[in-house]
Each structure stands twice: as structure tokens, then as C-alpha cells.
Design a protein around this motif. Structure first.
Motif, PDB file in Angstrom:
ATOM      1  N   LYS A 258       1.054  -1.187   0.128  1.00 34.96           N
ATOM      2  CA  LYS A 258       0.146  -0.045  -0.039  1.00 34.96           C
ATOM      3  C   LYS A 258       0.688   1.348  -0.122  1.00 34.96           C
ATOM      4  CE  LYS A 258      -4.029  -2.480   2.483  1.00 34.96           C
ATOM      5  NZ  LYS A 258      -4.608  -2.303   4.199  1.00 34.96           N
ATOM      6  N   ASP A 259       2.020   1.127   0.720  1.00 34.10           N
ATOM      7  CA  ASP A 259       2.529   2.238   0.607  1.00 34.10           C
ATOM      8  C   ASP A 259       4.103   2.587  -0.107  1.00 34.10           C
ATOM      9  OD1 ASP A 259       1.004   3.378   3.713  1.00 34.10           O
ATOM     10  OD2 ASP A 259       2.796   1.854   4.846  1.00 34.10           O
ATOM     11  N   ALA A 260       4.083   1.256  -0.693  1.00 31.70           N
ATOM     12  CA  ALA A 260       5.382   0.988  -1.834  1.00 31.70           C
ATOM     13  C   ALA A 260       4.800  -0.153  -3.366  1.00 31.70           C
ATOM     14  CB  ALA A 260       6.402   0.019  -1.255  1.00 31.70           C
ATOM     15  N   PRO A 261       3.686   0.684  -4.126  1.00 32.31           N
ATOM     16  CA  PRO A 261       2.831   0.134  -5.220  1.00 32.31           C
ATOM     17  C   PRO A 261       4.473  -0.620  -6.116  1.00 32.31           C
ATOM     18  CG  PRO A 261       3.163   2.475  -5.353  1.00 32.31           C
ATOM     19  CD  PRO A 261       4.098   2.524  -4.127  1.00 32.31           C
ATOM     20  N   ASN A 262       5.219  -0.325  -5.779  1.00 33.42           N
ATOM     21  CA  ASN A 262       5.951  -1.511  -6.691  1.00 33.42           C
ATOM     22  C   ASN A 262       6.365  -2.389  -6.616  1.00 33.42           C
ATOM     23  OD1 ASN A 262       6.488   0.776  -7.942  1.00 33.42           O
ATOM     24  ND2 ASN A 262       8.841   1.494  -7.201  1.00 33.42           N
ATOM     25  N   LEU A 263       5.952  -2.933  -4.885  1.00 36.06           N
ATOM     26  CA  LEU A 263       5.671  -4.448  -4.699  1.00 36.06           C
ATOM     27  C   LEU A 263       4.635  -5.227  -4.853  1.00 36.06           C
ATOM     28  CD1 LEU A 263       6.937  -7.105  -2.841  1.00 36.06           C
ATOM     29  CD2 LEU A 263       5.996  -5.598  -1.081  1.00 36.06           C
ATOM     30  N   VAL A 264       4.570  -6.091  -6.072  1.00 35.53           N
ATOM     31  CA  VAL A 264       3.583  -6.249  -6.726  1.00 35.53           C
ATOM     32  C   VAL A 264       4.003  -7.933  -6.649  1.00 35.53           C
ATOM     33  CG1 VAL A 264       3.002  -7.361  -8.191  1.00 35.53           C
ATOM     34  CG2 VAL A 264       3.556  -5.425  -8.494  1.00 35.53           C
ATOM     35  N   VAL A 265       2.788  -8.469  -5.165  1.00 43.69           N
ATOM     36  CA  VAL A 265       2.603 -10.579  -4.773  1.00 43.69           C
ATOM     37  C   VAL A 265       1.926 -10.771  -6.351  1.00 43.69           C
ATOM     38  CG1 VAL A 265       1.572 -12.226  -3.531  1.00 43.69           C
ATOM     39  CG2 VAL A 265       2.596  -9.007  -2.840  1.00 43.69           C
ATOM     40  N   LYS A 266       2.670 -11.673  -6.833  1.00 51.29           N
ATOM     41  CA  LYS A 266       2.561 -12.909  -7.703  1.00 51.29           C
ATOM     42  C   LYS A 266       1.848 -13.655  -7.976  1.00 51.29           C
ATOM     43  CE  LYS A 266       7.051 -11.360 -10.380  1.00 51.29           C
ATOM     44  NZ  LYS A 266       8.033 -12.513 -10.553  1.00 51.29           N
ATOM     45  N   GLY A 267       1.931 -14.381  -6.825  1.00 53.16           N
ATOM     46  CA  GLY A 267       1.354 -15.628  -6.454  1.00 53.16           C
ATOM     47  C   GLY A 267       2.085 -16.357  -5.212  1.00 53.16           C
ATOM     48  N   ALA A 268       1.597 -18.009  -4.572  1.00 54.26           N
ATOM     49  CA  ALA A 268       2.406 -18.522  -3.703  1.00 54.26           C
ATOM     50  C   ALA A 268       2.213 -19.849  -3.661  1.00 54.26           C
ATOM     51  CB  ALA A 268       1.617 -17.915  -1.793  1.00 54.26           C
ATOM     52  N   TYR A 269       3.218 -20.291  -2.845  1.00 59.42           N
ATOM     53  CA  TYR A 269       2.907 -21.583  -2.860  1.00 59.42           C
ATOM     54  C   TYR A 269       2.799 -21.982  -1.379  1.00 59.42           C
ATOM     55  CZ  TYR A 269       3.939 -26.930  -3.078  1.00 59.42           C
ATOM     56  OH  TYR A 269       4.012 -28.384  -2.947  1.00 59.42           O
ATOM     57  N   ILE A 270       1.445 -22.795  -0.932  1.00 56.03           N
ATOM     58  CA  ILE A 270       0.822 -22.879   0.218  1.00 56.03           C
ATOM     59  C   ILE A 270       0.702 -23.857   0.673  1.00 56.03           C
ATOM     60  CG2 ILE A 270      -0.298 -22.043   2.288  1.00 56.03           C
ATOM     61  CD1 ILE A 270       0.461 -19.184   0.899  1.00 56.03           C
ATOM     62  N   ASN A 271       0.547 -24.697   1.920  1.00 63.26           N
ATOM     63  CA  ASN A 271      -0.056 -25.498   2.181  1.00 63.26           C
ATOM     64  C   ASN A 271      -0.100 -26.920   0.882  1.00 63.26           C
ATOM     65  OD1 ASN A 271      -0.124 -25.017   4.340  1.00 63.26           O
ATOM     66  ND2 ASN A 271      -2.182 -24.496   4.230  1.00 63.26           N
ATOM     67  N   ASN A 272       0.618 -26.985  -0.060  1.00 58.99           N
ATOM     68  CA  ASN A 272       0.513 -27.372  -1.169  1.00 58.99           C
ATOM     69  C   ASN A 272      -0.108 -27.337  -1.619  1.00 58.99           C
ATOM     70  OD1 ASN A 272       3.045 -29.283   0.462  1.00 58.99           O
ATOM     71  ND2 ASN A 272       1.264 -30.426   1.543  1.00 58.99           N
ATOM     72  N   GLU A 273      -0.581 -26.676  -2.490  1.00 58.53           N
ATOM     73  CA  GLU A 273      -1.241 -25.175  -3.259  1.00 58.53           C
ATOM     74  C   GLU A 273      -0.580 -24.392  -3.915  1.00 58.53           C
ATOM     75  OE1 GLU A 273      -5.544 -24.200  -3.473  1.00 58.53           O
ATOM     76  OE2 GLU A 273      -5.378 -25.196  -1.520  1.00 58.53           O
ATOM     77  N   VAL A 274      -0.898 -23.967  -5.030  1.00 60.91           N
ATOM     78  CA  VAL A 274      -0.085 -22.911  -5.849  1.00 60.91           C
ATOM     79  C   VAL A 274      -1.923 -22.219  -5.489  1.00 60.91           C
ATOM     80  CG1 VAL A 274       0.207 -21.749  -7.903  1.00 60.91           C
ATOM     81  CG2 VAL A 274       1.442 -24.473  -7.175  1.00 60.91           C
ATOM     82  N   PHE A 275      -1.567 -21.182  -4.975  1.00 62.93           N
ATOM     83  CA  PHE A 275      -2.321 -19.858  -5.205  1.00 62.93           C
ATOM     84  C   PHE A 275      -1.849 -18.772  -6.205  1.00 62.93           C
ATOM     85  CE2 PHE A 275      -3.990 -19.701  -0.621  1.00 62.93           C
ATOM     86  CZ  PHE A 275      -3.625 -21.019  -0.533  1.00 62.93           C
ATOM     87  N   ASP A 276      -3.068 -18.802  -6.996  1.00 62.02           N
ATOM     88  CA  ASP A 276      -2.231 -16.725  -7.533  1.00 62.02           C
ATOM     89  C   ASP A 276      -2.816 -15.883  -6.638  1.00 62.02           C
ATOM     90  OD1 ASP A 276      -5.122 -16.483  -6.945  1.00 62.02           O
ATOM     91  OD2 ASP A 276      -5.794 -16.733  -9.412  1.00 62.02           O
ATOM     92  N   ALA A 277      -2.158 -14.583  -7.413  1.00 64.95           N
ATOM     93  CA  ALA A 277      -2.400 -13.917  -6.276  1.00 64.95           C
ATOM     94  C   ALA A 277      -3.707 -12.600  -5.690  1.00 64.95           C
ATOM     95  CB  ALA A 277      -1.788 -11.828  -7.670  1.00 64.95           C
ATOM     96  N   ALA A 278      -4.735 -13.128  -6.225  1.00 66.34           N
ATOM     97  CA  ALA A 278      -6.260 -12.741  -6.025  1.00 66.34           C
ATOM     98  C   ALA A 278      -6.259 -13.821  -4.772  1.00 66.34           C
ATOM     99  CB  ALA A 278      -7.109 -12.646  -7.259  1.00 66.34           C
ATOM    100  N   LYS A 279      -5.802 -14.966  -4.740  1.00 66.13           N
ATOM    101  CA  LYS A 279      -6.333 -15.851  -3.494  1.00 66.13           C
ATOM    102  C   LYS A 279      -5.548 -15.623  -2.286  1.00 66.13           C
ATOM    103  CE  LYS A 279      -6.535 -21.040  -3.119  1.00 66.13           C
ATOM    104  NZ  LYS A 279      -6.721 -22.368  -4.219  1.00 66.13           N
ATOM    105  N   ILE A 280      -4.035 -15.623  -2.898  1.00 68.52           N
ATOM    106  CA  ILE A 280      -2.958 -14.725  -1.505  1.00 68.52           C
ATOM    107  C   ILE A 280      -3.359 -13.810  -1.480  1.00 68.52           C
ATOM    108  CG2 ILE A 280      -1.442 -13.503  -3.127  1.00 68.52           C
ATOM    109  CD1 ILE A 280      -0.345 -16.234  -0.255  1.00 68.52           C
ATOM    110  N   GLU A 281      -3.900 -12.814  -1.257  1.00 65.35           N
ATOM    111  CA  GLU A 281      -4.840 -11.574  -0.823  1.00 65.35           C
ATOM    112  C   GLU A 281      -5.261 -11.753  -0.561  1.00 65.35           C
ATOM    113  OE1 GLU A 281      -6.151  -6.822  -2.055  1.00 65.35           O
ATOM    114  OE2 GLU A 281      -5.702  -8.632  -3.221  1.00 65.35           O
ATOM    115  N   ALA A 282      -7.031 -12.335  -0.424  1.00 59.61           N
ATOM    116  CA  ALA A 282      -7.987 -13.381   0.253  1.00 59.61           C
ATOM    117  C   ALA A 282      -7.248 -13.892   1.815  1.00 59.61           C
ATOM    118  CB  ALA A 282      -9.087 -13.969  -0.408  1.00 59.61           C
ATOM    119  N   PHE A 283      -6.629 -14.964   1.265  1.00 61.15           N
ATOM    120  CA  PHE A 283      -6.140 -15.824   2.226  1.00 61.15           C
ATOM    121  C   PHE A 283      -4.734 -14.855   3.562  1.00 61.15           C
ATOM    122  CE2 PHE A 283      -1.778 -18.106   4.197  1.00 61.15           C
ATOM    123  CZ  PHE A 283      -2.667 -19.196   4.362  1.00 61.15           C
TER     124      PHE A 283
END
Length: 171
Positions: free
Chosen positions: A105-130
Motif C-alpha cells: 500500500k505504501d510501496a506500490p512497486n511491490l507486487v505479490v505474484k502468487g504463492a505456494y502454501i499447504n501444497n497448493e498454488v495460489f494466484d495473486a487474488a487468492k493469496i490476497e484473500a488468504f
């Protein structure tokens, strides 16, 4: 699939093994693009993440791809393009994700692309909800306060009854 040379240089093989060794200590990984962040911003982000025992590591994408493949973690190669930082977590990955999104929010250059959590791949929207879900420790605290409430009321009621009987007996 990572591009593998027929004969890897010993230094590259060693770098891949070191990357794999670091990654193998963690269960969950969050991938973020850090292009445009200053050194001070990255340092501040690392400090915040370190408080939650979630280090941020910048590794060469090809080394990370090979390490993840050897660890049998698939479908994360899409997130390993461009300048990528990997946030690693053993538990409460949503806490680390929350820090990343708050920092973005303070540094908009930081972009979360996705994640691998609990043996599952998350896209950016799913990781934001998580990231908006309470952490394991917070959920346990909420459960304990819910369980503790009725017991406290019962104890207060019993104490009031004892006090009333004591007052009646004193008269």
C-alpha cells in the motif's frame, strides 16, 4: 520446466544446492516482484517479515526453478520471471502475506505474484484473500476466549451465591 544445461558449472550446482537447502527448511513460499523498491524499503520489509520468522530471499530465477523442481514443487515457474523475491514461512503464512500487502500500500512497486502454501498454488487474488484470514494463533485465541466466557460467567454466578449465603449466615 527449468532449462538445464547438459553440463552445469560446479559453482552453479553449488548455488542450486544451497538454494534447495534454504527452501527445504520452509513449507510455504510467497513470490513478489520488487522492481523499483529502494534498498531502504527492502530492508524495512525484511525487518517486518523477520519479526514473523518469514525471511525474504532474492535468488536467481533459474536456480529457484531447479530447486523447486527437485523438491517436487510444481507450477511455480510462472512466478519466477523478472526480479523475484521469495518470502518463506514455516507456519502462519497469512501473516507474511498480510505484511506484504500492507507494505505494498505504501510501496506500490511491490507486487505479490502468487504463492505456494499447504501444497497448493495460489494466484495473486487468492493469496490476497488468504492474507485477510486470521492467523493460527489468532484463531486459537479467539476460540479460547469463546470457551472461557461461559466458564467465567458460571464462576461469577457461583461466587455471588457463596457471597450471598455468607452474608445471610453472618446476619
Amino acid at each position: 520446466m527449468a532449462i538445464m544445461a547438459k553440463k552445469l558449472q560446479p559453482a552453479k550446482t553449488q548455488a542450486i544446492e544451497e538454494t534447495k537447502k534454504v527452501f527445504s527448511e520452509y513449507n510455504d513460499f510467497i513470490f513478489a516482484e520488487y522492481r523499483g523498491l529502494t534498498v531502504e524499503q527492502i530492508t524495512a520489509l525484511r525487518d517486518k517479515l523477520r519479526e514473523k520468522e518469514a525471511p525474504l530471499k532474492v535468488v536467481k530465477n533459474n536456480f529457484a526453478r531447479v530447486a523447486f523442481e527437485e523438491m517436487k514443487i510444481d507450477n511455480v515457474a510462472d512466478y519466477l520471471k523478472g526480479p523475484t523475491a521469495v518470502v518463506m514461512s514455516k507456519e502462519d503464512s497469512n501473516e507474511a502475506a498480510k505484511i506484504l500487502f500492507d507494505f505494498a500500500k505504501d510501496a506500490p512497486n511491490l507486487v505479490v505474484k502468487g504463492a505456494y502454501i499447504n501444497n497448493e498454488v495460489f494466484d495473486a487474488a487468492k493469496i490476497e484473500a488468504f492474507s485477510k484470514v486470521p492467523g493460527k494463533k489468532q484463531l486459537i485465541a479467539m476460540l479460547m476466549s469463546t470457551i472461557n466466557g461461559p466458564v467465567q460467567k458460571l464462576a461469577a454466578t457461583l461466587q455471588a451465591y457463596v457471597d450471598k449465603k455468607s452474608a445471610e449466615g453472618a446476619n
